[in-house]
Structure formats: structure tokens, C-alpha cells
Design an enzyme around this catalytic site. Structure first.
Site, short mmCIF file in Angstrom:
data_model
loop_
_atom_site.label_atom_id
_atom_site.label_comp_id
_atom_site.label_asym_id
_atom_site.label_seq_id
_atom_site.Cartn_x
_atom_site.Cartn_y
_atom_site.Cartn_z
N HIS A 69 -1.17 16.59 -3.82
CA HIS A 69 -0.34 16.22 -2.67
C HIS A 69 1.12 16.46 -3.02
O HIS A 69 1.64 15.93 -4.01
CB HIS A 69 -0.57 14.73 -2.36
CG HIS A 69 0.07 14.26 -1.11
ND1 HIS A 69 -0.49 14.41 0.14
CD2 HIS A 69 1.25 13.63 -0.92
CE1 HIS A 69 0.32 13.86 1.05
NE2 HIS A 69 1.38 13.39 0.44
N GLY A 106 0.69 5.94 0.23
CA GLY A 106 1.77 4.97 0.00
C GLY A 106 1.24 3.63 -0.43
O GLY A 106 0.54 2.96 0.33
N GLY A 107 1.56 3.26 -1.68
CA GLY A 107 1.14 1.95 -2.18
C GLY A 107 -0.35 1.86 -2.43
O GLY A 107 -0.93 0.78 -2.46
N GLY A 167 9.46 8.26 1.97
CA GLY A 167 10.73 8.57 1.31
C GLY A 167 10.71 8.30 -0.17
O GLY A 167 11.39 8.96 -0.94
N PHE A 168 9.89 7.32 -0.57
CA PHE A 168 9.92 7.00 -2.00
C PHE A 168 8.51 6.61 -2.48
O PHE A 168 7.74 6.02 -1.73
CB PHE A 168 10.87 5.81 -2.26
CG PHE A 168 12.28 6.10 -1.82
CD1 PHE A 168 12.70 5.76 -0.53
CD2 PHE A 168 13.17 6.77 -2.66
CE1 PHE A 168 13.99 6.06 -0.09
CE2 PHE A 168 14.46 7.07 -2.23
CZ PHE A 168 14.87 6.71 -0.94
N GLY A 169 8.24 6.92 -3.73
CA GLY A 169 6.99 6.43 -4.32
C GLY A 169 7.20 5.00 -4.80
O GLY A 169 8.30 4.47 -4.75
N GLY A 170 6.11 4.37 -5.21
CA GLY A 170 6.21 3.04 -5.82
C GLY A 170 6.49 1.92 -4.85
O GLY A 170 6.86 0.81 -5.25
N SER A 175 -0.06 12.39 -5.79
CA SER A 175 1.23 12.89 -5.27
C SER A 175 2.14 13.22 -6.44
O SER A 175 2.48 12.35 -7.25
CB SER A 175 1.90 11.81 -4.41
OG SER A 175 3.29 12.10 -4.34
N HIS A 211 2.98 17.83 2.32
CA HIS A 211 3.33 16.76 3.28
C HIS A 211 4.80 16.94 3.59
O HIS A 211 5.66 16.59 2.78
CB HIS A 211 3.04 15.42 2.61
CG HIS A 211 3.49 14.23 3.39
ND1 HIS A 211 3.54 12.96 2.85
CD2 HIS A 211 3.92 14.09 4.67
CE1 HIS A 211 3.98 12.10 3.76
NE2 HIS A 211 4.22 12.77 4.87
N MET A 254 0.53 6.92 7.16
CA MET A 254 1.43 6.42 6.12
C MET A 254 1.25 4.92 5.98
O MET A 254 1.35 4.19 6.97
CB MET A 254 2.88 6.74 6.47
CG MET A 254 3.23 8.22 6.41
SD MET A 254 2.82 8.98 4.83
CE MET A 254 3.96 8.13 3.74
N MET A 277 7.97 15.90 4.95
CA MET A 277 8.76 14.79 5.48
C MET A 277 10.16 15.36 5.75
O MET A 277 11.13 15.08 5.05
CB MET A 277 8.79 13.64 4.47
CG MET A 277 7.46 12.93 4.39
SD MET A 277 7.36 11.81 2.98
CE MET A 277 6.73 12.94 1.75
N MET A 324 10.68 16.40 0.91
CA MET A 324 11.61 15.51 1.62
C MET A 324 12.97 16.19 1.75
O MET A 324 13.45 16.81 0.79
CB MET A 324 11.79 14.21 0.83
CG MET A 324 10.48 13.47 0.62
SD MET A 324 10.76 11.98 -0.37
CE MET A 324 9.08 11.37 -0.47
N GLY A 375 0.55 8.11 -6.06
CA GLY A 375 1.55 8.69 -6.95
C GLY A 375 1.69 7.81 -8.17
O GLY A 375 1.14 8.08 -9.24
N SER A 376 2.39 6.69 -8.01
CA SER A 376 2.69 5.84 -9.18
C SER A 376 1.43 5.26 -9.81
O SER A 376 1.39 5.07 -11.03
CB SER A 376 3.66 4.72 -8.80
OG SER A 376 3.48 4.33 -7.47
C1 DX5 Z 1 6.27 8.99 0.83
C2 DX5 Z 1 5.44 9.55 -0.28
C3 DX5 Z 1 4.86 8.44 -1.20
C4 DX5 Z 1 3.98 8.99 -2.28
C5 DX5 Z 1 2.98 7.95 -2.76
O1 DX5 Z 1 7.05 7.98 0.44
O2 DX5 Z 1 4.39 10.23 0.35
O3 DX5 Z 1 4.11 7.59 -0.38
O4 DX5 Z 1 3.24 10.06 -1.83
O5 DX5 Z 1 3.65 7.16 -3.63
P1 DX5 Z 1 2.97 5.86 -4.28
O6 DX5 Z 1 1.51 6.13 -4.47
O7 DX5 Z 1 3.69 5.68 -5.59
O8 DX5 Z 1 3.20 4.75 -3.31
ZN ZN Z 2 2.90 12.06 1.00
#
Ligand code: DX5
Ligand code: ZN
Length: 472
Positions: free
Chosen positions: A285, A428-429, A394-397, A260, A318, A389, A320, A289, A449-450
Site C-alpha cells: 500500500h 488507519g490504526g 495524513g499520518f500513520g500511527g 503501508s 492510495h 478510512m 490522498m 500525500m 503501517g506502524s
Molecule cells: C493515511 C494513511 C495511514 C497509513 C496507515 O493516514 O493511509 O492510515 O496507511 O497507518 P497506520 O497503520 O500506522 O495507522
Molecule cells: Zn492509505
């Protein structure tokens, strides 16, 4: 509730698969609650499974200090008797692994007053789970079970009193056909489990297995039919499964990675995309948002357009965003290969998915953690991909939400049954700890992502690490 029949070539392969299943169940439970509470079974196939778990290659994958061991049934013999289920497990892996006595809750079935001993065991279970002994049964993380050639499981034998037990968690059971008595979990306790794993091997089990899984409902004759946990898995070998009509070997799918770019360094986004491409990412990906559907603003179609110039890998957008219909054309023109929209954000999901299809793009539907699997059941056959999901978007990490695993399993079961070409993605995570859990639950595409762009040792190492742990 889901029932999976996983066909393996022979008893050894069943034992190996069962040992690996145990490891994954342990990891998931410890991630979710900090403990793994498992009820062991007797029998030759479990014995081989325990021996495999005691081998360094597998033993090193479990934090044994976080495991509490119970038994699902026991003979009326002492702990050192040759027939004791406890002794078999102790010798096969508990002693070799140095498991402490505080983690071992043995059924004292040698006591003369078996009903009192069963009551005492129920009290011990309640204490270990921290629940009242007279309330609803607790949920074991995993209960292991064999199946006899008469269709019994645990010590729930055909036409015996224990089959009728509607209250107690643990009961004594007279077994006249074996001139014996047993102590056993009741079906009530067993069916509260998050997972029940049956391990069944050998030709002598063939007739009963076909009756239990495909025959008419007749649990007094085939007590294994009483068992239906949140997830019931039958690990069977070809010899036992010979009379089954509906067994398909569980498909092992290649697992794909979708980095991502939300977590990329935006000062050098093109470089970062080329780096994950070169490191073997299967698709890119793009997390869009709008600050309304999710409490964060990321980027729009213009970034998809830029990404298009940096890679030939498929771009999955994606969305959102609220009212995604307003932007489908923009992302299609910006070079998206597939467009993923949320169940929760579409006013008329069916029409939106059809619109994406009409644009000639891959069609994806997305579910947030609180949205039940059933929300996509009516559109499953319309899509190419379901994205579950595993964090609130909304956020990575963020941290992985373990409760989503059962939803992944449910959707995997539907895909395998009704739409095998559909992909199942998680987002996510996802990191080396959670990736194997998601894959084992049925995901075949991982968004990260992270764990990729934030890795200290760089993108190639991060991608290799995720690829390495994702082969189930
Ligand atoms: C929605 C995003 C995140 C991102 C993945 O919040 O879709 O989930 O892609 O982020 P990580 O892998 O850092 O959780
Ligand atoms: Zn995503």
C-alpha cells in the site's frame, strides 16, 4: 439499519457463532466507550451460548469487569425459580465467571406491582447509562433475543398491549395466551440498540421465521417484525431457516494484508518492501500525500516506480491528493496495479474512476471517516475496491475510529447484495486489537503501517500476529 441473516448448520453452531459475536461486540463496545452494556435473553440456545462464554478459551477474550448485564425480559418469578431468565444466565455463566452484583441489573419481575417494577427497572437502566429516566432511551451495545414459534420476541407476544408502547422503555405485559404476565423491553428501547442479535434454532421456528423475515408486514401477529436496530443479525440454523427463500450462507472471505510503506524506514525502503513481501504481505500500500488534500507530504510516482523494482506483489496507490486526474497516468506508468481515489478529492468521481479503468488498472474509491457510505453507492458497481478510512488521512500511527465500523457493515451489506466481487479495505490504526473488529464488520483487506513496520519484534512476527487475529 442493516439486517443480516447468518445461516449455520445446527443449534450448536448457532450458539458458537453467537458466543463469538458476543465477544466481538464486547471488544468493540469497550474500545468505543469503555463499557459493554448487554441485555440477555432466556431460552435454550442462549443458555448454550452462555455456557460457551464461560469456557476458558472464550472467557479469556472478554474483560468481564467492563460488562454490565441487563435482561430484555423476565417472567414473574423470583431469582431462584426454575423459570427465571436471570437464574438461567447466573448458573450458565455469570456465577462461573464471578461477575459482581454491581454489574448485574436484574429485572425484579416477581413484584406484585409489575408496572411499578417496570418503571423501577427503567430508572435503573437510566442510572447505569447516566441519562434521565424520562428522556429518549439509551442505546444498548447489544440486545440478545430469541424468537418463539409464534413469532414473539423478548416478551412481546402477538396481540398484547406491550406492542403498542410508544414511550416507556420497559413495560409489564399481560399474555392471556400463556395465562401469564411478563416484564419486557419495549420495541422503542430495543430498536435504539446498536446491535440486536437474534438466535433461532429448530424446525418448530421455521414457519414463523419465514413470516417474520419474508412475509408481509404484520407485527401484531409476528412481533419480531417490530425489531430493527442499527444492526440486526439473525443467527439461524438450517432447521429453522428451511422455508426462507433469500438466505445465503454468510461468505467467509480470506483476509488480505497490505502493509503501508508510509511507516517503513525510508533509509532502506527496498529492503523493507522485500521483507514484507517475504513475510507474506498480499499487496503493498503506497500512501501518496500532497500536503493539500491532507496536511502532510509523502511521496510521488517515483516511489511507486522504485517499489515496482523491489516486489512483484500488487502495488495499490492510495492517492490522498487534490485533483487526482492530473496524476493517474504517472502512477499507471510507474507500475501501480490499482489506483485508489478519494470521494472528497475528485471533482467528477464517476469520470475519474472510468479513467482509471481505461488505463487498465484496478479501481478503488476511498471514504474519509466523516463521509457517509451513501457517497459511494452510485459508483459501487464501477469499482474493484472500497477503502474505508478508519483514521483521518495524513499520518500513520493514529488511533482507530470505532464509529467507522457501522459504515463498514453498511458497505459490506451493499457489496454482498449488489457487487460481491468488490473488495472492502480499511486503513488507519489497524493493529491486533482493531483488526478483528474491522474483519467482523466486513473488511477483507487490512492496511497497516506502524503495526507492521513499527513492531518491536520485527516484520514477520507482526504480519503473523495480524494474520492470526484476522480469522473471524
Ligand atoms: C493515511 C494513511 C495511514 C497509513 C496507515 O493516514 O493511509 O492510515 O496507511 O497507518 P497506520 O497503520 O500506522 O495507522
Ligand atoms: Zn492509505
Amino acid at each position: 439499519m442493516s439486517t443480516v441473516v447468518d445461516l449455520r448448520d445446527d443449534a450448536e453452531q448457532v450458539s458458537r457463532a453467537a458466543a463469538d459475536y458476543f465477544i466481538r461486540a464486547a471488544r468493540e463496545a469497550v474500545l468505543r466507550s469503555g463499557r459493554f452494556r448487554v441485555a440477555l435473553a432466556g431460552g435454550s440456545t442462549p443458555r448454550r451460548m452462555y455456557q460457551l462464554l464461560a469456557e476458558p478459551e472464550r472467557a479469556s477474550q472478554v474483560d468481564w469487569s467492563k460488562v454490565d448485564f441487563f435482561w430484555g425480559d423476565e417472567r414473574t418469578v423470583g431469582p431462584d425459580h426454575a423459570d427465571s431468565n436471570y437464574r438461567m444466565a447466573r448458573d450458565a455463566f455469570l456465577a462461573p465467571l464471578g461477575i459482581t452484583s454491581a454489574q448485574i441489573i436484574r429485572m425484579a419481575a416477581e413484584k406484585a406491582d409489575l408496572a411499578a417494577a417496570a418503571r423501577e427497572y427503567q430508572v435503573q437502566i437510566a442510572r447505569m447509562f447516566g441519562v434521565p429516566a424520562d428522556g429518549p432511551p439509551p442505546a444498548f451495545d447489544l440486545i440478545l433475543a430469541g424468537m418463539g414459534k409464534d413469532g414473539h420476541t423478548l416478551s412481546l407476544f402477538p396481540h398484547t398491549q406491550a406492542l403498542e408502547e410508544g414511550e416507556r422503555w420497559v413495560v409489564e405485559n399481560e399474555v392471556p395466551q400463556q395465562q401469564t404476565r411478563r416484564m419486557t423491553f419495549s420495541a422503542r428501547l430495543t430498536n435504539r440498540a446498536l446491535r440486536v442479535l437474534f438466535v433461532v434454532a429448530g424446525p418448530d421456528k421455521q414457519p414463523a421465521l419465514a413470516q417474520v423475515l419474508e412475509g408481509v408486514s404484520n407485527p401484531s401477529e409476528y412481533p419480531s417484525q417490530l425489531i430493527s436496530a442499527r444492526e440486526t443479525t439473525w443467527l439461524v440454523d438450517r432447521a429453522a431457516a428451511g422455508a426462507l427463500k433469500r438466505t445465503r450462507p454468510v461468505v467467509r472471505r480470506p483476509v488480505l494484508l497490505a502493509p503501508s510503506i508510509l511507516a517503513a524506514d525510508f533509509l532502506k525502503l527496498g529492503e523493507e518492501i522485500r521483507a514484507v513481501d517475504a513475510a507474506g504481505a498480499d499487496r503493498i500500500h503506497i500512501d501518496v500525500m500532497d500536503g493539500h488534500f491532507v496536511p502532510n507530504i509523502s511521496f510521488g510516482a517515483v516511489v511507486c516506480q522504485a517499489a515496482r523494482r523491489a516486489t512483484t506483489r500488487p502495488l495499490e496507490c492510495h492517492l490522498m491528493i487534490s485533483e487526482p486526474d492530473r496524476y493517474l497516468d504517472a502512477f499507471a506508468e510507474a507500475g501501480a496495479d490499482s489506483i485508489l481515489v478519494h470521494v472528497e478529492g475528485a471533482n467528477n468521481l464517476h469520470r475519474t474512476l472510468q479513467r482509471i479503468r481505461s488505463l487498465g488498472k484496478g479501481v478503488g474509491v476511498v471514504l474519509n471517516p466523516a463521509t457517509p457510505a451513501g457517497a459511494i453507492r452510485e459508483v459501487l458497481e464501477l469499482v474493484d475496491l472500497v477503502l474505508v478510512m478508519t483514521v483521518n488521512p495524513g499520518f500513520g500511527g493514529q488511533s482507530f475510529v470505532p464509529a467507522t465500523l457501522s459504515k463498514i457493515r453498511q458497505i459490506r451489506a451493499w457489496i454482498d447484495e449488489y457487487h460481491p466481487a468488490c473488495e472492502l479495505e480499511v486503513d488507519g490504526g489497524i493493529d491486533p486489537r482493531t483488526a478483528p473488529l474491522a474483519v467482523e464488520a466486513g473488511a477483507n483487506i487490512l492496511v497497516a503501517g506502524s503495526a507492521i513496520f513499527g513492531a518491536q519484534d520485527g516484520i514477520p512476527a507482526a504480519i503473523n500476529r495480524l494474520n492470526g487475529v484476522s480469522r473471524v
